[in-house]
Design a protein around this motif. Sequence first.
Motif, PDB file in Angstrom:
ATOM      1  N   TYR A  95       0.792  -1.106   0.047  1.00 36.98           N
ATOM      2  CA  TYR A  95       0.048   0.132   0.370  1.00 36.98           C
ATOM      3  C   TYR A  95       0.854   1.369   0.183  1.00 36.98           C
ATOM      4  O   TYR A  95       1.322   1.511   0.502  1.00 36.98           O
ATOM      5  CB  TYR A  95      -1.213   0.069   1.390  1.00 36.98           C
ATOM      6  CG  TYR A  95      -1.838   1.573   1.567  1.00 36.98           C
ATOM      7  CD1 TYR A  95      -2.505   1.660   0.416  1.00 36.98           C
ATOM      8  CD2 TYR A  95      -1.729   2.250   2.539  1.00 36.98           C
ATOM      9  CE1 TYR A  95      -3.334   2.921   0.202  1.00 36.98           C
ATOM     10  CE2 TYR A  95      -2.361   3.619   2.115  1.00 36.98           C
ATOM     11  CZ  TYR A  95      -2.869   3.296   1.077  1.00 36.98           C
ATOM     12  OH  TYR A  95      -3.715   4.916   1.112  1.00 36.98           O
ATOM     13  N   VAL A  96       0.979   1.742  -0.841  1.00 31.23           N
ATOM     14  CA  VAL A  96       1.299   2.944  -1.138  1.00 31.23           C
ATOM     15  C   VAL A  96       0.878   4.204  -1.399  1.00 31.23           C
ATOM     16  O   VAL A  96      -0.409   4.852  -2.036  1.00 31.23           O
ATOM     17  CB  VAL A  96       2.534   2.766  -2.728  1.00 31.23           C
ATOM     18  CG1 VAL A  96       3.430   4.131  -2.691  1.00 31.23           C
ATOM     19  CG2 VAL A  96       3.628   1.886  -3.204  1.00 31.23           C
ATOM     20  N   PHE A  97       1.146   5.116  -0.437  1.00 31.60           N
ATOM     21  CA  PHE A  97       0.266   6.746  -0.123  1.00 31.60           C
ATOM     22  C   PHE A  97       1.246   7.798  -0.042  1.00 31.60           C
ATOM     23  O   PHE A  97       2.458   7.639   0.522  1.00 31.60           O
ATOM     24  CB  PHE A  97      -0.620   6.469   1.064  1.00 31.60           C
ATOM     25  CG  PHE A  97      -0.147   5.957   2.342  1.00 31.60           C
ATOM     26  CD1 PHE A  97       0.476   7.203   3.280  1.00 31.60           C
ATOM     27  CD2 PHE A  97       1.009   4.571   2.164  1.00 31.60           C
ATOM     28  CE1 PHE A  97       1.361   7.242   4.208  1.00 31.60           C
ATOM     29  CE2 PHE A  97       1.344   4.545   3.422  1.00 31.60           C
ATOM     30  CZ  PHE A  97       1.448   5.304   4.626  1.00 31.60           C
ATOM     31  N   ALA A  98       0.508   9.054   0.161  1.00 30.94           N
ATOM     32  CA  ALA A  98       1.522  10.295   0.205  1.00 30.94           C
ATOM     33  C   ALA A  98       0.816  10.480   1.350  1.00 30.94           C
ATOM     34  O   ALA A  98      -0.763  10.504   1.538  1.00 30.94           O
ATOM     35  CB  ALA A  98       0.819  11.276  -1.371  1.00 30.94           C
ATOM     36  N   PRO A  99       2.267  10.658   2.531  1.00 26.22           N
ATOM     37  CA  PRO A  99       1.193  10.942   3.878  1.00 26.22           C
ATOM     38  C   PRO A  99       0.581  12.005   4.502  1.00 26.22           C
ATOM     39  O   PRO A  99       0.311  13.064   3.630  1.00 26.22           O
ATOM     40  CB  PRO A  99       3.181  10.913   4.044  1.00 26.22           C
ATOM     41  CG  PRO A  99       3.813  10.329   3.610  1.00 26.22           C
ATOM     42  CD  PRO A  99       3.280  10.705   2.108  1.00 26.22           C
ATOM     43  N   LEU A 100      -0.337  12.061   5.268  1.00 22.57           N
ATOM     44  CA  LEU A 100      -1.270  12.965   5.805  1.00 22.57           C
ATOM     45  C   LEU A 100      -0.391  13.201   7.104  1.00 22.57           C
ATOM     46  O   LEU A 100       0.110  12.969   7.615  1.00 22.57           O
ATOM     47  CB  LEU A 100      -2.550  12.465   5.367  1.00 22.57           C
ATOM     48  CG  LEU A 100      -3.250  11.452   4.439  1.00 22.57           C
ATOM     49  CD1 LEU A 100      -4.894  11.163   4.266  1.00 22.57           C
ATOM     50  CD2 LEU A 100      -3.706  12.667   3.086  1.00 22.57           C
TER      51      LEU A 100
END
Length: 255
Positions: A95-100
């Motif tokens: 799961y690859v995501f732009a941090p929040l």
Amino acid sequence: MTRAPADSTAEPYDFRAQRLFVDDALTEGAQVSLDRDRAHYVSDVIRLAVGGHLHLFNGRDGEWRAVREAGGRREVLLRCEALLRRQTPPPDLDYVFAPLKHARLDYMVQKAVEMGAGRLVPVMTRRTQATRVNTERMRANVIEAAEQCGILTPPDVLEPVTLPRWLADLPPERVLVFCDEAAPQADPLAPLRAAIAGPLAVLIGPEGGFADEERRLLATRPGAVVLSLGPRILRADTAAVAALALVEAARQAAP
């Protein structure tokens, strides 16, 4: 009547039992002495008495029923009694995501664990709002979620990397599932079913979406699956749940 999970041994499984992640090796008769924080949790939060049971797992040796043995006032000593579930491989799903920021990142991490991610990969994009990523806090959230939802292997948490660097290092056999609010609306399960047999990387962008040059870069990835998550613009943490639910649905429908 309580039913054991499909990968369990003959020992009945108690779904109401407290679960605790430890680093120690787990074998029959092994003793585990908890550190101060976990001893406090067992003694003062869940109030496990001497002779009481809980479940231990470490991501390597399966899940064990353990009994609390007598010890000092501040000491919690546990002994493994019976193997409840044998170790299984973690899901081959990145799961690859732009941090929040803060609480929304905590929520996203917890839900990704619950939805079956095998590895969490924060990537920095042009529009990423969070400039600093606390990976230790992410790991703590991973452990808590794994304890609560019955997962045997907590996902790894990688250090942040830029989107171009991550994409350049992505192995060719791992299919990129790219969730894009600009994609044409279509049945999202159809392309997933064709890709679901192999390793996957599910990518969710930042608030505000990907920049045009990032979309062009992602589009050059051979075999990339571009998904629309529907007619509404979803928050990034909501999109995480929606995308991973689609992946799970495609896997359940696979022959």
